[in-house]
Design a protein around this motif. Structure first.
Motif, short mmCIF file in Angstrom:
data_model
loop_
_atom_site.label_atom_id
_atom_site.label_comp_id
_atom_site.label_asym_id
_atom_site.label_seq_id
_atom_site.Cartn_x
_atom_site.Cartn_y
_atom_site.Cartn_z
N PHE A 1 15.36 -26.71 -19.26
CA PHE A 1 14.43 -25.60 -19.06
C PHE A 1 14.39 -25.15 -17.60
O PHE A 1 14.35 -25.96 -16.67
N ASP B 1 12.26 -22.05 -15.30
CA ASP B 1 11.43 -20.85 -15.15
C ASP B 1 11.55 -20.40 -13.69
O ASP B 1 12.60 -19.91 -13.30
N SER B 2 10.50 -20.56 -12.88
CA SER B 2 10.65 -20.24 -11.47
C SER B 2 11.47 -21.31 -10.74
O SER B 2 11.97 -21.08 -9.64
N LYS B 3 11.60 -22.46 -11.38
CA LYS B 3 12.47 -23.53 -10.87
C LYS B 3 12.90 -24.42 -12.03
O LYS B 3 12.36 -24.31 -13.14
N LYS B 4 13.84 -25.29 -11.81
CA LYS B 4 14.29 -26.20 -12.86
C LYS B 4 13.18 -27.18 -13.21
O LYS B 4 12.44 -27.65 -12.33
N TYR B 5 13.08 -27.51 -14.50
CA TYR B 5 12.06 -28.46 -14.95
C TYR B 5 12.26 -29.81 -14.27
O TYR B 5 11.29 -30.46 -13.86
N ARG C 1 10.83 -29.65 -10.88
CA ARG C 1 9.35 -29.63 -10.93
C ARG C 1 8.81 -31.04 -11.15
O ARG C 1 7.80 -31.43 -10.54
N MET D 1 7.52 -26.56 -21.15
CA MET D 1 8.91 -26.85 -20.77
C MET D 1 9.63 -27.72 -21.79
O MET D 1 10.84 -27.87 -21.74
#
Length: 281
Positions: A87, A89-93, A96, A170
């Motif tokens: 996953f 979004d604004s960064k890789k899961y 995160r 995620m």
């Protein structure tokens, strides 16, 4: 002639010699905005002594409050989240997760431990909102399932402390599967007649509310906690009506029969211990 004469002009302390107030020594109550000293918060179980507001705390603080002398054995501490969907979004899961672990010192949004509460054995699984909003992912579901297995094997009561924004997006379906998984495990606990206490704290929402948080032999909450499924704004836009006053507060939920009682955090330990003594006679 003035009666006071300054011996030296100006401030002479060098910048590098100035003493700073340590971080975390003072806090402000989110409700009444009055300043609280850290030692006062600890002594008062993180309840504002001015207005009674229950400040959000994590597993570390709940374990300190509930376990006798803060003595417990942590269970399944090495479980960490994978990235089954790769996953982004604004960064890789994965990034995160690594950042959140470094920031919070936690492995995921839940910790589990076994110890004693007023001399009685108890397994506690407690969620941490600081870890990606206390979101329920595969590790949360697995730790709860394994904690229940531990309770079943050792015939020890189980306490679940919920504090969550809901399922972890995620992990998508892998997250949603935890609702059925944990509910099935709790059914085994009920079948074995081992007590299950569900404590709902601020906030308890989404898939957590729709599964294990509401399945306790007793469901209890702290004063003023937000408890619900979808957020108030979403519900209001869906039904096109104004919501009742106090909607989704613990007091509102109690009034409508979804809680057994609300208990002040300062009396939480004695209340839980009393319940365990009653059901295990």
């Amino acid at each position: 002639m003035s009666w006071f004469k300054r011996a030296k002009e100006g401030i002479t302390t060098k910048t590098e010699e100035k003493k700073e107030t340590p971080d975390g020594l003072w806090n402000k109550c989110p409700s009444c905005k009055k300043v609280l000293h850290n030692s006062e918060q600890v002594e008062n179980k993180y309840v504002c002594h001015h207005c009674g507001y229950h400040i959000r705390i994590g597993s570390k603080e709940y374990f300190e409050i509930l376990f006798d002398d803060n003595q417990f054995t942590e269970l399944f501490s090495n479980l960490t989240s994978g990235d089954p969907l790769h996953f982004v979004d604004s960064k890789k899961y994965t990034d995160r997760i690594i950042e959140t672990m470094a920031k919070t010192g936690l492995k995921d949004a839940i910790r589990a431990g076994v110890g004693k509460i007023e001399g009685q054995d108890l397994v506690i699984a407690c969620m941490d909102f600081d870890f990606i909003g206390g979101s329920m992912g595969s590790v949360v579901g697995e730790k709860i399932a394994r904690s229940i297995d531990y309770s079943l094997k050792n015939k020890i009561p189980f306490l679940m402390i919920s504090k969550s924004g809901g399922a972890r997006m995620m992990e998508a379906a892998f997250s949603l599967m935890q609702m059925a998984k944990t509910s099935a495990k709790l059914a085994l606990l009920a079948e074995a007649k081992i007590p299950y206490i569900s404590l709902l704290t601020d906030p308890t929402t989404g898939g957590v509310t729709a599964s294990y948080a509401m399945l306790g032999d007793i469901n209890i909450s702290e004063p003023g906690a937000m408890i619900g499924f979808a957020g108030p704004r979403v519900i209001k836009e869906t039904i096109k009506k104004d919501l009742p006053k106090g909607f989704q507060s613990a007091e509102f939920v109690l009034e409508h029969g979804f809680l057994d009682f609300i208990v002040d955090r300062r009396q939480m330990k004695s209340k839980i211990a009393s319940f365990l003594k009653i059901v295990q006679k």
